[in-house]
Design a protein around this motif. Sequence first.
Motif, PDB file in Angstrom:
ATOM      1  N   UNK A  33       0.667  -1.147  -0.033  1.00 55.56           N
ATOM      2  CA  UNK A  33      -0.029  -0.037   0.019  1.00 55.56           C
ATOM      3  C   UNK A  33       0.717   1.257  -0.151  1.00 55.56           C
ATOM      4  N   UNK A  34       0.460   2.256  -0.692  1.00 59.48           N
ATOM      5  CA  UNK A  34       1.085   3.493  -0.723  1.00 59.48           C
ATOM      6  C   UNK A  34       1.292   4.019   0.670  1.00 59.48           C
ATOM      7  N   UNK A  35       2.172   5.086   0.575  1.00 59.72           N
ATOM      8  CA  UNK A  35       2.628   5.486   2.099  1.00 59.72           C
ATOM      9  C   UNK A  35       1.783   6.596   2.565  1.00 59.72           C
ATOM     10  N   UNK A  36       0.960   7.253   1.739  1.00 55.98           N
ATOM     11  CA  UNK A  36      -0.143   8.348   2.180  1.00 55.98           C
ATOM     12  C   UNK A  36       0.797   9.633   2.228  1.00 55.98           C
ATOM     13  N   UNK A  37       0.078  10.651   2.844  1.00 53.79           N
ATOM     14  CA  UNK A  37       0.593  11.944   3.243  1.00 53.79           C
ATOM     15  C   UNK A  37       0.085  13.036   2.266  1.00 53.79           C
ATOM     16  N   UNK A  38       0.501  14.288   2.449  1.00 49.15           N
ATOM     17  CA  UNK A  38      -0.300  15.293   1.958  1.00 49.15           C
ATOM     18  C   UNK A  38       0.608  15.858   0.673  1.00 49.15           C
ATOM     19  N   UNK A  39      -0.053  16.167  -0.205  1.00 46.02           N
ATOM     20  CA  UNK A  39       0.465  17.132  -1.190  1.00 46.02           C
ATOM     21  C   UNK A  39       1.792  17.982  -0.534  1.00 46.02           C
ATOM     22  N   UNK A  40       2.705  18.081  -1.479  1.00 43.03           N
ATOM     23  CA  UNK A  40       3.805  19.188  -1.227  1.00 43.03           C
ATOM     24  C   UNK A  40       3.475  20.756  -1.154  1.00 43.03           C
ATOM     25  N   UNK A  41       3.633  21.323  -0.391  1.00 46.61           N
ATOM     26  CA  UNK A  41       3.520  22.675  -0.333  1.00 46.61           C
ATOM     27  C   UNK A  41       4.560  23.497  -1.157  1.00 46.61           C
ATOM     28  N   UNK A  42       4.419  23.993  -2.388  1.00 50.28           N
ATOM     29  CA  UNK A  42       5.641  24.546  -2.943  1.00 50.28           C
ATOM     30  C   UNK A  42       5.676  26.038  -2.496  1.00 50.28           C
ATOM     31  N   UNK A  43       7.107  26.364  -2.727  1.00 45.31           N
ATOM     32  CA  UNK A  43       7.192  27.839  -2.824  1.00 45.31           C
ATOM     33  C   UNK A  43       8.617  28.056  -3.447  1.00 45.31           C
ATOM     34  N   UNK A  44       8.607  29.427  -4.206  1.00 49.68           N
ATOM     35  CA  UNK A  44       9.915  29.632  -5.084  1.00 49.68           C
ATOM     36  C   UNK A  44      11.256  29.281  -3.949  1.00 49.68           C
ATOM     37  N   UNK A  45      12.221  28.580  -4.664  1.00 50.26           N
ATOM     38  CA  UNK A  45      13.337  28.298  -4.085  1.00 50.26           C
ATOM     39  C   UNK A  45      14.419  29.641  -3.902  1.00 50.26           C
ATOM     40  N   UNK A  46      14.987  29.743  -2.816  1.00 47.91           N
ATOM     41  CA  UNK A  46      15.779  31.087  -2.732  1.00 47.91           C
ATOM     42  C   UNK A  46      16.843  30.961  -3.607  1.00 47.91           C
ATOM     43  N   UNK A  47      17.428  30.072  -3.947  1.00 45.14           N
ATOM     44  CA  UNK A  47      18.582  29.980  -4.866  1.00 45.14           C
ATOM     45  C   UNK A  47      17.838  30.493  -6.479  1.00 45.14           C
ATOM     46  N   UNK A  48      16.886  30.190  -6.754  1.00 41.06           N
ATOM     47  CA  UNK A  48      16.252  30.452  -8.018  1.00 41.06           C
ATOM     48  C   UNK A  48      14.635  30.387  -8.074  1.00 41.06           C
ATOM     49  N   UNK A  49      14.150  31.400  -8.040  1.00 46.21           N
ATOM     50  CA  UNK A  49      12.536  31.760  -8.011  1.00 46.21           C
ATOM     51  C   UNK A  49      11.876  30.800  -8.991  1.00 46.21           C
ATOM     52  N   UNK A  50      12.699  30.642 -10.104  1.00 43.50           N
ATOM     53  CA  UNK A  50      11.708  29.860 -11.192  1.00 43.50           C
ATOM     54  C   UNK A  50      11.699  28.364 -10.943  1.00 43.50           C
ATOM     55  N   UNK A  51      12.367  28.072  -9.684  1.00 40.09           N
ATOM     56  CA  UNK A  51      12.360  26.638  -9.245  1.00 40.09           C
ATOM     57  C   UNK A  51      11.520  26.680  -8.016  1.00 40.09           C
ATOM     58  N   UNK A  52      10.769  25.638  -8.014  1.00 41.25           N
ATOM     59  CA  UNK A  52       9.827  25.481  -6.528  1.00 41.25           C
ATOM     60  C   UNK A  52      10.442  24.531  -5.563  1.00 41.25           C
ATOM     61  N   UNK A  53      10.534  24.872  -4.463  1.00 48.66           N
ATOM     62  CA  UNK A  53      10.918  23.967  -3.272  1.00 48.66           C
ATOM     63  C   UNK A  53       9.808  23.488  -2.279  1.00 48.66           C
ATOM     64  N   UNK A  54      10.092  22.568  -1.604  1.00 51.66           N
ATOM     65  CA  UNK A  54       9.228  21.984  -0.787  1.00 51.66           C
ATOM     66  C   UNK A  54       9.715  21.062   0.200  1.00 51.66           C
ATOM     67  N   UNK A  55       9.036  20.189   0.999  1.00 56.59           N
ATOM     68  CA  UNK A  55       9.447  19.216   1.834  1.00 56.59           C
ATOM     69  C   UNK A  55       8.266  18.182   1.831  1.00 56.59           C
ATOM     70  N   UNK A  56       8.801  17.095   2.178  1.00 59.79           N
ATOM     71  CA  UNK A  56       7.809  15.951   2.219  1.00 59.79           C
ATOM     72  C   UNK A  56       8.041  15.136   3.669  1.00 59.79           C
ATOM     73  N   UNK A  57       7.251  14.931   4.401  1.00 59.25           N
ATOM     74  CA  UNK A  57       7.434  14.312   5.769  1.00 59.25           C
ATOM     75  C   UNK A  57       7.502  12.970   5.627  1.00 59.25           C
ATOM     76  N   UNK A  58       8.288  12.276   6.033  1.00 55.67           N
ATOM     77  CA  UNK A  58       8.470  10.784   5.894  1.00 55.67           C
ATOM     78  C   UNK A  58       9.047  10.217   7.047  1.00 55.67           C
ATOM     79  N   UNK A  59       8.708   9.043   7.593  1.00 54.64           N
ATOM     80  CA  UNK A  59       9.349   8.285   8.590  1.00 54.64           C
ATOM     81  C   UNK A  59      10.776   8.166   8.801  1.00 54.64           C
TER      82      UNK A  59
END
Length: 518
Positions: A33-59
């Motif tokens: 079964x898949x791990x589950x979890x919420x979608x990633x909240x994307x925000x502009x990366x500090x190094x390049x705003x054209x790229x989106x950065x985020x985090x995924x919580x995993x055990x």
Amino acid sequence: MRRSVLILSLLLTALLPLAPALPAAAGTARDPAPAGGRPIAWTPCPEDPAVECGTLTVPVDWDRPRGPSFELAVARRKAAGARIGSLVINPGGPGGSGVDAVIQEFGFTPELTSRFDVVGFDPRGVKRSHPVLCSRELAQRAPGPLEIGGQADFAALLAHNERYRQDCRARTGPLFDHVDTGSVVRDLDALREALGDRQLTFFGKSYGTLIGQLYAERFPGRVRALALDSTMDHSLGTRDFLDTESRAAQDSFDEFAAWCGRTRACALHGRDVRAVWAGLLERAGRGELTLPGGPGEPGVPIGVFDLVWQAFTSFYGPRFADLAGLLAALESGEPATRLPAGAGPLEETFADPSRIFCLDYLLPVRDHREYAAHLRRSARIAPDMLFSPLAFGMLLTCAGTPAPIPNPQHRLRVDGTPPLLLANALHDPATAYAWATAAARQIGPEARLLTYEGWGHGVYGRGECPTAAFDRYLIELEAPARGARCPAVLPDATTLRTGPPTTPIPGTPGYVLARMPA
């Protein structure tokens, strides 16, 4: 001499390229079964705003999914055209940052970047994803591969490694024991789900190919396409691991010598390259070989390991012309390049991804007698290079790792996937061509091995033939024909689409040479 620790690019450092660990026995749970979890909240990366950065919580430990967790760092560069889905990438290592690869525009063609969101993640224990932290001072105390002179030295190495492991565990926390690639595979599936993709499209280079292989084994029904560039073989024990790597290092040296023999641009053209090299090794062994320091700084001694390491890393490009120029300059005693001035004091701790390899490869050596036998055999296999500095460096780094490890070596058992693209150069110093053929045999009918008939580490970007083959496979799911081959591009005449080879961390063997401009 000090500890040789590799960070990617894997390539090496890139290498290159972790949850309930993949069992080595039959009966591994497939497509759980898949791990589950919420979608990633994307925000502009500090190094390049054209790229989106985020985090995924995993055990931390996938066997305890409701236990402690951490944040897996992710970056996304969105598709420029008609989107197919996400292309998740890993640049290798162990220790390569997928986030950096996306921010730095890894080097894919417009055909790929127009059709896929290119997504990279820092694997657990790497950079932004809760890195494994260790004492720099302790790391620098470890002996090099040529400094184990007897059983007392071997015992001291094991004692040092145990102290080092405890230091890293105390600084890192519980994740230290859960950075194996089996757990990374579970993270990757959680990422696939968070991205909203029903199936995974993945590009892995070097150590990243191990992630792809184990994903195909564990989640065959969730694979859309896996493109594996410069392939690991996770079935090897100690002897076979060392021998295949030493053979690959010697093969690259042979190719370098042959290139010098036929190329006037080689600084050693018309000379006996092997004799020049042997003379430099003898001087290095006597402590008579140095590079000049910066202004007001003393010269830097070059030991045998450092010299072999410099040649080895030059084979990644390959940078044959640079290596020939350096050897000619060292022979004359007037190196053309001076070392840069020191960068100031180094921090007390550093991120050491070698723990990943130690939890993926158990390479036991009983005692000094057995270790010395490995060195002697490698010298017979590789009479010029003597050994693979990558293989022996990792062997010593992981020496004494307690068994069992969470992701031990085993033959791949892949069944029920679409065709999988594997690619390798014939003359790769790091991921031996023999590894690619072995992995293809283990995978079986699903594997399509593309052979690049040239040199260096990494195939994508070496001319139109391999690059177009990767693009067609990833976009159109058109795998190369069985036995497909691509012609070589002459050394120093190609611009790779992937990053530079892995390099040692500051303060380790070979670093002073790796800092020299290419």
